[in-house]
Write a protein that holds these residues in place. Sequence first.
Motif, PDB file in Angstrom:
ATOM      1  N   CYS A  42     -38.164  -0.754 -30.167  1.00 27.79           N
ATOM      2  CA  CYS A  42     -39.561  -1.010 -30.559  1.00 27.79           C
ATOM      3  C   CYS A  42     -39.741  -2.488 -30.902  1.00 27.79           C
ATOM      4  O   CYS A  42     -40.709  -3.119 -30.462  1.00 27.79           O
ATOM      5  CB  CYS A  42     -39.945  -0.179 -31.784  1.00 27.79           C
ATOM      6  SG  CYS A  42     -40.267   1.533 -31.401  1.00 27.79           S
TER       7      CYS A  42
ATOM      8  N   ARG B  16     -39.772  -4.539 -27.730  1.00 28.38           N
ATOM      9  CA  ARG B  16     -41.015  -4.411 -26.946  1.00 28.38           C
ATOM     10  C   ARG B  16     -42.156  -5.151 -27.636  1.00 28.38           C
ATOM     11  O   ARG B  16     -42.947  -5.823 -26.984  1.00 28.38           O
ATOM     12  CB  ARG B  16     -41.377  -2.940 -26.766  1.00 28.38           C
ATOM     13  CG  ARG B  16     -40.433  -2.274 -25.799  1.00 28.38           C
ATOM     14  CD  ARG B  16     -41.086  -1.069 -25.167  1.00 28.38           C
ATOM     15  NE  ARG B  16     -40.089  -0.367 -24.356  1.00 28.38           N
ATOM     16  CZ  ARG B  16     -40.089   0.931 -24.143  1.00 28.38           C
ATOM     17  NH1 ARG B  16     -41.027   1.687 -24.663  1.00 28.38           N
ATOM     18  NH2 ARG B  16     -39.163   1.475 -23.397  1.00 28.38           N
ATOM     19  N   ARG B  17     -42.244  -5.003 -28.963  1.00 21.75           N
ATOM     20  CA  ARG B  17     -43.338  -5.678 -29.686  1.00 21.75           C
ATOM     21  C   ARG B  17     -43.180  -7.193 -29.590  1.00 21.75           C
ATOM     22  O   ARG B  17     -44.162  -7.908 -29.469  1.00 21.75           O
ATOM     23  CB  ARG B  17     -43.383  -5.214 -31.135  1.00 21.75           C
ATOM     24  CG  ARG B  17     -43.889  -3.781 -31.231  1.00 21.75           C
ATOM     25  CD  ARG B  17     -43.941  -3.283 -32.650  1.00 21.75           C
ATOM     26  NE  ARG B  17     -44.126  -1.835 -32.663  1.00 21.75           N
ATOM     27  CZ  ARG B  17     -43.493  -0.996 -33.456  1.00 21.75           C
ATOM     28  NH1 ARG B  17     -42.628  -1.456 -34.346  1.00 21.75           N
ATOM     29  NH2 ARG B  17     -43.717   0.300 -33.383  1.00 21.75           N
TER      30      ARG B  17
ATOM     31  N   GLY C  39     -44.846  -8.502 -26.813  1.00 19.31           N
ATOM     32  CA  GLY C  39     -46.295  -8.289 -26.799  1.00 19.31           C
ATOM     33  C   GLY C  39     -46.688  -6.928 -26.258  1.00 19.31           C
ATOM     34  O   GLY C  39     -47.867  -6.657 -26.031  1.00 19.31           O
ATOM     35  N   GLU C  40     -45.691  -6.038 -26.063  1.00 21.98           N
ATOM     36  CA  GLU C  40     -46.007  -4.699 -25.546  1.00 21.98           C
ATOM     37  C   GLU C  40     -46.190  -3.731 -26.713  1.00 21.98           C
ATOM     38  O   GLU C  40     -45.664  -3.950 -27.802  1.00 21.98           O
ATOM     39  CB  GLU C  40     -44.858  -4.192 -24.665  1.00 21.98           C
ATOM     40  CG  GLU C  40     -44.693  -4.966 -23.378  1.00 21.98           C
ATOM     41  CD  GLU C  40     -43.326  -4.760 -22.735  1.00 21.98           C
ATOM     42  OE1 GLU C  40     -42.999  -5.521 -21.826  1.00 21.98           O
ATOM     43  OE2 GLU C  40     -42.588  -3.855 -23.161  1.00 21.98           O
ATOM     44  N   GLU C  41     -46.914  -2.632 -26.438  1.00 15.64           N
ATOM     45  CA  GLU C  41     -47.088  -1.627 -27.485  1.00 15.64           C
ATOM     46  C   GLU C  41     -45.838  -0.761 -27.549  1.00 15.64           C
ATOM     47  O   GLU C  41     -45.193  -0.531 -26.540  1.00 15.64           O
ATOM     48  CB  GLU C  41     -48.286  -0.746 -27.162  1.00 15.64           C
ATOM     49  CG  GLU C  41     -49.558  -1.536 -27.267  1.00 15.64           C
ATOM     50  CD  GLU C  41     -50.774  -0.659 -27.404  1.00 15.64           C
ATOM     51  OE1 GLU C  41     -50.613   0.574 -27.466  1.00 15.64           O
ATOM     52  OE2 GLU C  41     -51.862  -1.222 -27.446  1.00 15.64           O
ATOM     53  N   ALA C  42     -45.505  -0.315 -28.748  1.00 17.58           N
ATOM     54  CA  ALA C  42     -44.350   0.569 -28.869  1.00 17.58           C
ATOM     55  C   ALA C  42     -44.548   1.521 -30.029  1.00 17.58           C
ATOM     56  O   ALA C  42     -44.669   1.102 -31.176  1.00 17.58           O
ATOM     57  CB  ALA C  42     -43.085  -0.259 -29.074  1.00 17.58           C
ATOM     58  N   ASP C  43     -44.633   2.812 -29.710  1.00 18.94           N
ATOM     59  CA  ASP C  43     -44.773   3.837 -30.730  1.00 18.94           C
ATOM     60  C   ASP C  43     -43.378   4.404 -30.998  1.00 18.94           C
ATOM     61  O   ASP C  43     -42.699   4.881 -30.085  1.00 18.94           O
ATOM     62  CB  ASP C  43     -45.713   4.932 -30.188  1.00 18.94           C
ATOM     63  CG  ASP C  43     -45.890   6.047 -31.185  1.00 18.94           C
ATOM     64  OD1 ASP C  43     -46.874   6.001 -31.924  1.00 18.94           O
ATOM     65  OD2 ASP C  43     -45.033   6.963 -31.234  1.00 18.94           O
ATOM     66  N   TYR C  44     -42.938   4.328 -32.262  1.00 15.92           N
ATOM     67  CA  TYR C  44     -41.558   4.701 -32.599  1.00 15.92           C
ATOM     68  C   TYR C  44     -41.194   6.104 -32.109  1.00 15.92           C
ATOM     69  O   TYR C  44     -40.139   6.305 -31.509  1.00 15.92           O
ATOM     70  CB  TYR C  44     -41.332   4.587 -34.115  1.00 15.92           C
ATOM     71  CG  TYR C  44     -39.983   5.110 -34.538  1.00 15.92           C
ATOM     72  CD1 TYR C  44     -38.831   4.347 -34.389  1.00 15.92           C
ATOM     73  CD2 TYR C  44     -39.849   6.402 -35.066  1.00 15.92           C
ATOM     74  CE1 TYR C  44     -37.583   4.833 -34.744  1.00 15.92           C
ATOM     75  CE2 TYR C  44     -38.601   6.896 -35.418  1.00 15.92           C
ATOM     76  CZ  TYR C  44     -37.474   6.117 -35.261  1.00 15.92           C
ATOM     77  OH  TYR C  44     -36.246   6.612 -35.608  1.00 15.92           O
TER      78      TYR C  44
END
Length: 227
Positions: free
Chosen positions: A157, A160-161, A164-169
């Motif tokens: 996560c 990815r963040r 600049g990407e979204e990342a839901d745990y």
Amino acid sequence: MTEGTKNIVVTIDGPAGAGKSTVARAAAARIGLPYLDTGALYRAAALKLKQAGIAPEEGERITGALSSIDIELLPDGRITACGEDVTKAIRTPEVDRIVSAYAARGEVREALISIQRAQAANGLVADGRDMGTVVFPDAELKIFLTASAEERARRRCLERRAKGEEADYDVVLKEVNERDHYDMTREIAPLRPAPGCIILDSSDMDAEAVTDVIASLAGEFMEQNRR
Ligand code: DC
């Protein structure tokens, strides 16, 4: 590398997100050996096969296509396929999702094995899933680097963040568990510790501490070899 020392092969296997590539790259620089990122080879093969519209089940088409998809690892760390620089394209979430299915195929593994062995003439540090079990079973130092699924999802996560990407745990944790299951239960070259390997759990260690351990083990081995 000190004169008179042997160019050893160091293998680092383990599940996704254990920190293999960071540590393998740093250890290689510290020891003075080339670094081989075999996951990048599988990613490049998967990307190109997918772009060509070839599914993982199409064994014969895979063999044909891979014989002409010339994958090259450049000394500066970039990777090309058919002359095209795919260094960035192989790190997308889409490739994350599709790569395991291609990597499970014997046709893909067969095509990539010779590329991997060809790199080892001067010794190397190689990371992947089957370095110690299949590709370099005679490696001088074999490491199995692991960490809890929760810690690996947390690291993924953050990575990815940072891009600049979204990342839901929870989603990432699910992906990590699914990929582990897939990589460990596949028929060909499943992920497992190689005979004689050293198992390192990096859940509570940062990359530098793991690199220190590996570089020092490699150093000891090279020292013993000189005596
Ligand atoms: O380490 P990575 O996430 O870049 O690996 C990408 C995929 O390739 C992953 O599904 C496991 C597979 N792989 C493999 O099967 N054998 C290797 N030696 C390296 C990677």
